[in-house]
Motif scaffolding. Structure first.
Motif, PDB file in Angstrom:
ATOM      1  N   ILE A 230     -19.680  -6.953 -19.458  1.00 24.27           N
ATOM      2  CA  ILE A 230     -18.415  -6.765 -18.749  1.00 24.27           C
ATOM      3  C   ILE A 230     -18.484  -5.404 -18.060  1.00 24.27           C
ATOM      4  N   LYS A 231     -18.011  -5.359 -16.833  1.00 21.88           N
ATOM      5  CA  LYS A 231     -18.073  -4.090 -16.087  1.00 21.88           C
ATOM      6  C   LYS A 231     -16.678  -3.667 -15.643  1.00 21.88           C
ATOM      7  N   TYR A 232     -16.549  -2.382 -15.346  1.00 24.20           N
ATOM      8  CA  TYR A 232     -15.316  -1.894 -14.749  1.00 24.20           C
ATOM      9  C   TYR A 232     -15.679  -1.043 -13.537  1.00 24.20           C
ATOM     10  N   GLN A 233     -14.926  -1.252 -12.481  1.00 26.09           N
ATOM     11  CA  GLN A 233     -15.154  -0.519 -11.236  1.00 26.09           C
ATOM     12  C   GLN A 233     -14.150   0.621 -11.154  1.00 26.09           C
ATOM     13  N   ILE A 234     -14.669   1.825 -10.950  1.00 25.04           N
ATOM     14  CA  ILE A 234     -13.833   3.020 -10.898  1.00 25.04           C
ATOM     15  C   ILE A 234     -13.695   3.464  -9.445  1.00 25.04           C
ATOM     16  N   SER A 235     -12.461   3.642  -8.995  1.00 23.82           N
ATOM     17  CA  SER A 235     -12.219   4.172  -7.655  1.00 23.82           C
ATOM     18  C   SER A 235     -11.744   5.615  -7.809  1.00 23.82           C
ATOM     19  N   TYR A 236     -12.325   6.522  -6.999  1.00 23.94           N
ATOM     20  CA  TYR A 236     -11.988   7.946  -7.072  1.00 23.94           C
ATOM     21  C   TYR A 236     -11.159   8.352  -5.854  1.00 23.94           C
ATOM     22  N   SER A 237     -10.467   9.471  -6.005  1.00 17.15           N
ATOM     23  CA  SER A 237      -9.574   9.935  -4.941  1.00 17.15           C
ATOM     24  C   SER A 237     -10.325  10.334  -3.672  1.00 17.15           C
ATOM     25  N   ASP A 238     -11.617  10.617  -3.780  1.00 24.48           N
ATOM     26  CA  ASP A 238     -12.372  10.992  -2.576  1.00 24.48           C
ATOM     27  C   ASP A 238     -12.934   9.766  -1.842  1.00 24.48           C
TER      28      ASP A 238
END
Length: 190
Positions: free
Chosen positions: A51-59
């Motif tokens: 299982i994976k999780y995608q992280i979105s950053y403010s930049d």
């Protein structure tokens, strides 16, 4: 002049260090989406599901990480070994990651076949669970007599299994008198 240049370079160098130190603090996690999440997971195979999780950053950048069993807090980890639909969560850089999944014990398919290799009954059983065999009525096959036994007697299931009933071919024998009148019918084994 050299003093002035040294001062300007020192100022630029100090500015770059400060900007460099501040940049990681400014980049924050804005969103986390759990991806590649199966609806059901067999108990004991959580890490194998990847299982994976995608992280979105403010930049504007993003990254993908794998959810590991060790990331689930102790208070929720026991649910990985209990059947049912459970909500899980863990904390990543101040953001709570949540997801829901159904955990199940491994089940094996036991298929019962009649004399013609037709499926009479198919059951799903947990590992080490006892099987309920079909009745004689369920095993009935026209043109055959069910011997009330099977090609294998399995009490505990450890894999997908096919079990075939034991049969003997039967024939209908009609007896007629001299006037061509039916006087008796018998079902006889081959």
């Amino acid at each position: 002049m050299l003093k002035r240049l040294g001062f300007i370079f020192s100022f630029i160098f100090l500015f770059l260090i400060l900007v460099g130190c501040m940049a990681p603090d400014e980049v924050k996690v804005t969103k986390i989406d759990v991806i590649d999440l199966p609806e059901e997971i067999e108990i004991g195979t959580f890490d194998e599901c990847e299982i994976k999780y995608q992280i979105s950053y403010s930049d504007g950048t993003s990254g993908i990480e794998q959810v590991k069993e060790e990331m689930i807090p102790d208070a929720y980890r026991h649910f990985l070994y209990e059947e049912g639909t459970h909500k899980f969560n863990f904390l990543y850089r101040g953001v709570t990651v949540e997801f829901e999944v159904t955990m199940y014990h491994k089940r094996y398919t036991v298929t019962f076949l009649n004399a013609l290799d037709e499926v009479v009954k198919e059951v799903k059983v947990k590992k080490d669970e006892q099987i309920a065999y079909p009745t004689a009525e369920e095993m009935y096959t026209e043109g055959y007599r069910f011997l009330q036994t099977f090609d294998q007697e399995i009490k505990i299931v450890t894999s997908d299994t096919i079990i075939k009933g034991n049969y003997v071919k039967v024939w209908t024998v009609n007896f007629y008198n001299g006037l061509n009148e039916l006087i008796s019918t018998q079902i006889v084994d081959d």
